[in-house]
Design an enzyme around this catalytic site. Structure first.
Site, PDB file in Angstrom:
ATOM      1  N   HIS A  72      43.416  38.706  44.222  1.00  0.00           N
ATOM      2  CA  HIS A  72      42.576  37.748  43.497  1.00  0.00           C
ATOM      3  C   HIS A  72      41.176  38.318  43.311  1.00  0.00           C
ATOM      4  O   HIS A  72      40.566  38.175  42.256  1.00  0.00           O
ATOM      5  CB  HIS A  72      42.485  36.425  44.272  1.00  0.00           C
ATOM      6  N   ASP A 112      38.764  30.824  40.475  1.00  0.00           N
ATOM      7  CA  ASP A 112      40.199  31.087  40.562  1.00  0.00           C
ATOM      8  C   ASP A 112      40.875  29.706  40.690  1.00  0.00           C
ATOM      9  O   ASP A 112      40.320  28.822  41.349  1.00  0.00           O
ATOM     10  CB  ASP A 112      40.465  31.929  41.827  1.00  0.00           C
TER      11      ASP A 112
END
Ligand code: UDP
Length: 467
Positions: free
Chosen positions: A15, A117
């Protein structure tokens, strides 16, 4: 006053790397923005902590204009939090710290966007309170985004799990998928993870925009459905910006375990590369089956092997390759293959001329890296949304051959042998190879001036500058 963009990646190397690449992309083409990346840390040190610290240091050295802001570590998690949502909770408990940072940045710059995110969704409460434009950056496929945004609609019907794993589901923008292809946390109505995915979907729907690490050429159907608002029938879909493919180029000089120099000694297009992402692990018995299948296939191979999951390994710490592989395997295959432990420089490997095929777990970064290098795949999905990616790769993009796994998820050595030979020797293998090469040739223009991804990035930057 400088115009500031703040990025908030979720925990985990994958990520973080993807979000950092987004920051670099913005700075390359729109250097007037300042980029701050908030770093959330786990309470415990994990095997990846060290590699994450090194990665941040290396980016800071090369791109000093990106500011990394380390959030204070949350040292206490309430005891009753189920393990599968502890990381979401960590993010929620960090909200007062995120609030403080955003207020500080707003004092000295014009804060134009906060980019989250999807798994850092808890911080949307902070941006709502501070009235800051909120965007999401999805490091997964547009196909996964289409499914996520459609979840609240699916939720109104019966639990997907009750339909049975073979039931076919129709979702706008997605190819024909069965219940089995949908990630577990997105189909079990009564789990905490499912509740969180519903919150993620509803938060994303309310955002100012969604940035996706993909490009139009490979996901035309999903992107059209998103742009046409088909995935969210009950209201508007936020604007979607497909700016990919984004991935870290990685350092070719650092060939710590000799993979690249070994590849230099192999003929063009001759080697099958096997690697299963940053987390993929197999039981010992499966590793031994894979070894036998590879040996029987007669193909050259470069294989990254990890220890079995903790419950399967011995007490004695890390196992050696001799302990993991069948007796005599390394000696018998030493002319044909290279096996390395734990990690290999994947991007330069995929770009090496000697690599002709990739057995992959279908993690989205691996998919984008293979597509950009023109390497056809054999799919072996393991976790998260990887089964969905398999459908996309095999049915829609037609750049991969599917491995048949048994009901318990295991794959026999014979099956691996068959698929690897099919990829490297058969007409079907030739077809998927030609198909992925044509995608690489035409699709990668997305990143050039006037290409779809550059146009999307410019649109986004313009929106930020205007607000
Ligand atoms: N990776 C690598 N070497 C390895 C294993 C993984 O460089 O031995 C990199 C790979 O290039 C990719 C990322 O780690 O960029 C894995 O991301 P992906 O989305 O494919 O899978 P995940 O680890 O998230 O399941």
């Amino acid at each position: 006053m400088k115009e500031a963009i703040v990025l908030y990646p979720y925990l985990g190397r994958g990520h973080l790397v993807s979000m950092v690449e987004l920051g670099k992309l913005i700075l390359t083409h729109h250097p007037s923005f300042s980029i701050t990346i908030l770093i959330l840390k786990r309470t415990t040190i994990t095997p990846a902590s060290d590699s994450i610290a090194k990665y941040i240091a290396s980016v800071s050295a090369v791109v000093p204009s990106i500011t990394f802001h380390h959030l204070p570590i949350i040292s206490y998690l309430p005891a009753n939090i189920p393990p599968q949502i502890q990381s979401f909770e960590l993010c929620r408990l960090s909200n007062p710290n995120v609030h403080h940072v955003l207020q500080t940045i707003s004092g000295t710059s014009k804060l134009k966007a906060f980019v989250l995110d999807p798994f850092s969704f808890a911080a949307a409460e902070v941006t709502a309170a501070l009235n800051i434009p909120t965007y999401y950056y999805s490091p997964s496929a547009a196909t996964t985004l289409a499914l996520t945004l459609h979840m609240p609609t699916l939720h109104q019907n019966s639990s997907l799990k009750d339909l049975g794993r073979d039931a076919i589901i129709t979702i706008p923008g997605l190819p024909r998928i069965s219940v089995a292809d949908i990630p577990d946390p997105m189909k079990n109505h009564w789990s905490k993870s499912y509740e969180n995915f519903l919150i993620i979907a509803n938060n994303m729907k309310k955002s100012d925009g969604i940035i996706v690490n993909t490009f139009e050429f490979i996901e035309t159907t999903a992107i059209s459905a998103l742009n046409d608002g088909l995935c969210v029938p009950e209201g508007p879909t936020p604007p979607v910006f497909c700016v990919g493919p984004l991935f870290s180029a990685q350092d070719e000089e650092r060939d710590e375990n000799g993979c690249l120099s070994w590849l230099n000694s192999q003929p063009s297009q001759s080697v099958v590369y096997l690697n299963f992402g940053s987390l993929g692990r197999f039981p010992l018995v499966q590793i031994k089956e894979m070894a036998l299948g590879l040996e029987k296939s007669g193909q050259s191979f470069l294989w990254v092997v990890r220890d079995p999951p903790p419950s399967h390994s011995t007490e004695s710490g890390e196992l050696s390759l001799e302990e993991l592989l069948p007796e005599g395997f390394l000696e018998r295959t030493k002319e044909k293959g290279l096996v390395v432990k734990n990690w290999a420089p994947q991007v330069p490997i995929l770009r090496h001329d000697s690599v002709g095929g990739f057995v992959s777990h279908c993690g989205w970064n691996s998919v984008l890296e293979a597509v950009s290098a023109g390497v056809p795949m054999v799919t072996w999905p393991l976790y998260a949304e990887q089964k969905l990616n398999r459908v996309l790769l095999v049915q829609e993009m037609k750049v991969a051959l599917a491995l048949n796994e048994s009901k318990d998820g295991s794959v026999s050595g014979d099956e691996l042998e068959k698929r690897v030979r099919e990829l490297m020797e058969s007409d079907r293998g030739k077809e998927v190879r030609e198909r992925i090469r044509s995608i690489t040739k035409n699709g990668m223009k997305a990143l050039e001036e006037g290409g779809t991804s550059r146009v999307a990035l410019n649109r986004l930057a313009q929106l930020w500058s205007q607000n």
